[in-house]
Design an enzyme around this catalytic site. Structure first.
Site, PDB file in Angstrom:
ATOM      1  N   HIS A 217     -37.438 -38.586  34.102  1.00 30.90           N
ATOM      2  CA  HIS A 217     -37.541 -38.617  35.563  1.00 30.90           C
ATOM      3  C   HIS A 217     -38.117 -39.957  36.025  1.00 30.90           C
ATOM      4  O   HIS A 217     -37.613 -40.568  36.972  1.00 30.90           O
ATOM      5  CB  HIS A 217     -38.479 -37.513  36.074  1.00 30.90           C
ATOM      6  CG  HIS A 217     -37.976 -36.131  35.901  1.00 30.90           C
ATOM      7  ND1 HIS A 217     -38.748 -35.147  35.313  1.00 30.90           N
ATOM      8  CD2 HIS A 217     -36.810 -35.546  36.247  1.00 30.90           C
ATOM      9  CE1 HIS A 217     -38.069 -34.016  35.311  1.00 30.90           C
ATOM     10  NE2 HIS A 217     -36.880 -34.227  35.860  1.00 30.90           N
TER      11      HIS A 217
ATOM     12  N   LYS B 243     -37.613 -20.160  42.031  1.00 32.23           N
ATOM     13  CA  LYS B 243     -37.804 -20.642  40.668  1.00 32.23           C
ATOM     14  C   LYS B 243     -39.201 -20.305  40.179  1.00 32.23           C
ATOM     15  O   LYS B 243     -40.174 -20.479  40.895  1.00 32.23           O
ATOM     16  CB  LYS B 243     -37.638 -22.168  40.624  1.00 32.23           C
ATOM     17  CG  LYS B 243     -36.240 -22.637  40.362  1.00 32.23           C
ATOM     18  CD  LYS B 243     -36.254 -24.114  40.038  1.00 32.23           C
ATOM     19  CE  LYS B 243     -34.886 -24.556  39.557  1.00 32.23           C
ATOM     20  NZ  LYS B 243     -34.882 -25.970  39.195  1.00 32.23           N
TER      21      LYS B 243
ATOM     22  N   ARG C 108     -27.650 -36.790  32.808  1.00 32.74           N
ATOM     23  CA  ARG C 108     -27.787 -36.856  31.350  1.00 32.74           C
ATOM     24  C   ARG C 108     -26.463 -36.609  30.646  1.00 32.74           C
ATOM     25  O   ARG C 108     -26.178 -37.216  29.623  1.00 32.74           O
ATOM     26  CB  ARG C 108     -28.798 -35.821  30.856  1.00 32.74           C
ATOM     27  CG  ARG C 108     -30.207 -36.073  31.305  1.00 32.74           C
ATOM     28  CD  ARG C 108     -31.074 -34.905  31.001  1.00 32.74           C
ATOM     29  NE  ARG C 108     -30.576 -33.757  31.771  1.00 32.74           N
ATOM     30  CZ  ARG C 108     -31.152 -32.579  31.849  1.00 32.74           C
ATOM     31  NH1 ARG C 108     -32.244 -32.352  31.175  1.00 32.74           N
ATOM     32  NH2 ARG C 108     -30.657 -31.620  32.583  1.00 32.74           N
TER      33      ARG C 108
ATOM     34  N   SER D 237     -37.266 -30.919  31.580  1.00 31.81           N
ATOM     35  CA  SER D 237     -38.551 -30.246  31.790  1.00 31.81           C
ATOM     36  C   SER D 237     -38.594 -28.925  31.038  1.00 31.81           C
ATOM     37  O   SER D 237     -39.622 -28.560  30.457  1.00 31.81           O
ATOM     38  CB  SER D 237     -38.778 -29.999  33.282  1.00 31.81           C
ATOM     39  OG  SER D 237     -38.918 -31.210  33.967  1.00 31.81           O
TER      40      SER D 237
END
Length: 159
Positions: free
Chosen positions: A17, A41, A90, A127
């Protein structure tokens, strides 16, 4: 002044990040790192904790601000006159999701999204993976900023 948003959950912020934020900071006059208060979340860290960790991790970047966001990102951007979002990618799986989000944001408000290919050093990093490895006592040093490493150890009862 050229301004952009770098949104993300950042639960927790990783060196991947930070790489994207630093690269955005080299291209824009001001970068606002937007941390959503997404109640759907389940997060390891609260929004305030994530904002605090990001602030410490980005302290060396004078033109980067950290803010929490409630509601739609497009509304947040419109209220602040920010025309663009910068997102790191990614892999192809990231692209599928991020392209749909970018197209929806553009449809809703004209918000532009710029994709930055992730540094190959961090292409595997997420993460979720950091949290999983850390929860089993694995070493995530070098994958997250020092402030995050300390908070992970505190939260997960390590060291």
């Amino acid at each position: 002044m050229r301004r952009c948003l770098c949104p993300g959950s950042f639960d927790p912020v990783t060196n991947g990040h930070l790489d994207v934020i630093e690269r955005a900071a080299s291209l824009f006059d001001e970068v606002i790192v937007a941390v959503p208060a997404n109640v759907s979340k389940k997060s390891l860290f609260t929004v305030d904790e994530r904002v605090d960790m990001l602030g410490k991790a980005c302290a060396h970047l004078p033109h980067v601000r950290i803010e929490s966001v409630e509601g739609l990102l497009v509304d947040f951007a419109r209220e602040r006159g920010i025309p663009a979002v910068v997102k790191g990618l990614r892999a192809v799986t990231d692209f599928d999701y991020e392209l749909q989000m970018a197209q929806m944001n553009h449809r809703l408000s004209g918000l532009e999204t710029l994709f930055v290919a992730t540094n190959p050093e961090y292409s595997f990093l997420s993460s979720s993976l950091v949290k999983e490895v850390a929860s089993y006592g694995g070493d995530v040093a070098g994958l997250v900023p020092e402030v995050v490493l300390q908070r992970l150890h505190e939260r997960l009862g390590r060291r």
